[in-house]
Write a protein that holds these residues in place. Sequence first.
Motif, PDB file in Angstrom:
ATOM      1  N   ALA A 156      38.143  17.928  21.002  1.00 51.89           N
ATOM      2  CA  ALA A 156      38.445  19.258  20.463  1.00 51.89           C
ATOM      3  C   ALA A 156      38.514  19.228  18.934  1.00 51.89           C
ATOM      4  CB  ALA A 156      39.764  19.771  21.043  1.00 51.89           C
ATOM      5  N   GLN A 157      39.166  18.178  18.407  1.00 50.85           N
ATOM      6  CA  GLN A 157      39.303  18.086  16.939  1.00 50.85           C
ATOM      7  C   GLN A 157      37.949  17.985  16.262  1.00 50.85           C
ATOM      8  OE1 GLN A 157      41.991  14.807  16.666  1.00 50.85           O
ATOM      9  NE2 GLN A 157      43.783  16.141  16.532  1.00 50.85           N
ATOM     10  N   VAL A 158      37.083  17.139  16.817  1.00 46.78           N
ATOM     11  CA  VAL A 158      35.748  16.956  16.229  1.00 46.78           C
ATOM     12  C   VAL A 158      34.984  18.275  16.264  1.00 46.78           C
ATOM     13  CG1 VAL A 158      33.519  15.789  16.488  1.00 46.78           C
ATOM     14  CG2 VAL A 158      35.634  14.503  16.834  1.00 46.78           C
ATOM     15  N   ILE A 159      35.027  18.965  17.418  1.00 46.61           N
ATOM     16  CA  ILE A 159      34.280  20.224  17.539  1.00 46.61           C
ATOM     17  C   ILE A 159      34.803  21.244  16.524  1.00 46.61           C
ATOM     18  CG2 ILE A 159      33.730  22.174  19.065  1.00 46.61           C
ATOM     19  CD1 ILE A 159      33.708  20.221  21.409  1.00 46.61           C
ATOM     20  N   GLU A 160      36.121  21.278  16.395  1.00 48.43           N
ATOM     21  CA  GLU A 160      36.714  22.245  15.463  1.00 48.43           C
ATOM     22  C   GLU A 160      36.267  21.955  14.026  1.00 48.43           C
ATOM     23  OE1 GLU A 160      40.462  24.548  16.296  1.00 48.43           O
ATOM     24  OE2 GLU A 160      41.233  22.888  15.108  1.00 48.43           O
ATOM     25  N   GLU A 161      36.335  20.668  13.661  1.00 48.17           N
ATOM     26  CA  GLU A 161      35.935  20.295  12.294  1.00 48.17           C
ATOM     27  C   GLU A 161      34.451  20.570  12.042  1.00 48.17           C
ATOM     28  OE1 GLU A 161      37.120  16.202  12.011  1.00 48.17           O
ATOM     29  OE2 GLU A 161      39.237  16.783  12.199  1.00 48.17           O
TER      30      GLU A 161
END
Length: 323
Positions: free
Chosen positions: A235-240
Amino acid sequence: MMQMKTVGVVTTGGDAPGMNAAIRAVTRVATAKSLQVLGFERGWEGLLTNTFRHLTPRGVGGIIQLGGTMLHTARCPEFKTEEGLQKAVHTLNLNKIDGLVVIGGDGSFRGALDLSKRCETKMIGIPATIDNDVYGTDETIGFDTTVNTAVTEIDKIRDTAISHERIFIVEVMGRQRGFLALTVGLTVGAEIILVPEDHCELSEVVETLKENSRKGKKAGIVVAAEGCGKVIEIAQVIEEETGSEVRLSILGYAQRGGSPTARSRLLAILFAEKAVNLLCEGQGNRAVGLRNGEVTSIALEESTSGTKPLNKNLLKLADMLAT
Ligand code: ADP
């Protein structure tokens, strides 16, 4: 041929909706054939400690619609030891159990196979697991219920995803296998499905979501099997990388329980009848299953040595549909 007189029934491994329907059907079919039925409690533990109850047609009334298992289940590490297996053999001999119906997943079947090599009792496996990962059957008891539970939840999540134009990552069960994620992903119309069998680079996921956004599709559902890594990190990677807001939902144990669907109950009933019939025919050490719409059986040995393939064409189809 030895006359079948007493059968045991046990639910082992993770619980699955429809196990009760199977216990009920085994009991009633067996009783109709003049067999005595003993239900061992808490999985293999009941065999180790000689803990059982007599199951009667009346005693299994009112459970067909209940999730979980009235006999309870437990992980039982001791059963994997020679000493544990010998205790189980002792219990089977003590109670003159001619046949044992083991309701569970592939771990349970491996246990049943180990046991079959040490005693005369004939083992029959009934596949029941929400993972649908048992070789030799197209479907297991409980799978359909869990698929429907997850789909119902994700449909609700999609409302929010669309309204807020957000990306949601939804984690479903499946540490090793992606049957659940694949079926759920396809039937909720997920934009992306992540399964352990098909490693997908996160950069590809990001690219697909960016492309969707360019085309005007700002919301998205990513269905990920548990075994695909930490969803919080994904999720963090996608958000960034996408700059979109990403929310996370882990469906967890709510997927495992609940009232079995008609399909899970029907499988339970048909598998149970087959199991008792096999025992009455003098057959043992087999796993029942559904193949091309027919209730069949294969050797337990074969069932435990094979690996059920995931239909990867369905992943491609899901991609094609998620445009
Ligand atoms: P499932 O049947 O749902 O796959 P598990 O893998 O936990 O669930 O297996 C259920 C039980 O069967 C375990 O607690 C253990 O006692 C027994 N079992 C699992 N794997 C084996 C094995 N390889 N040999 C003997 N017994 C096993």
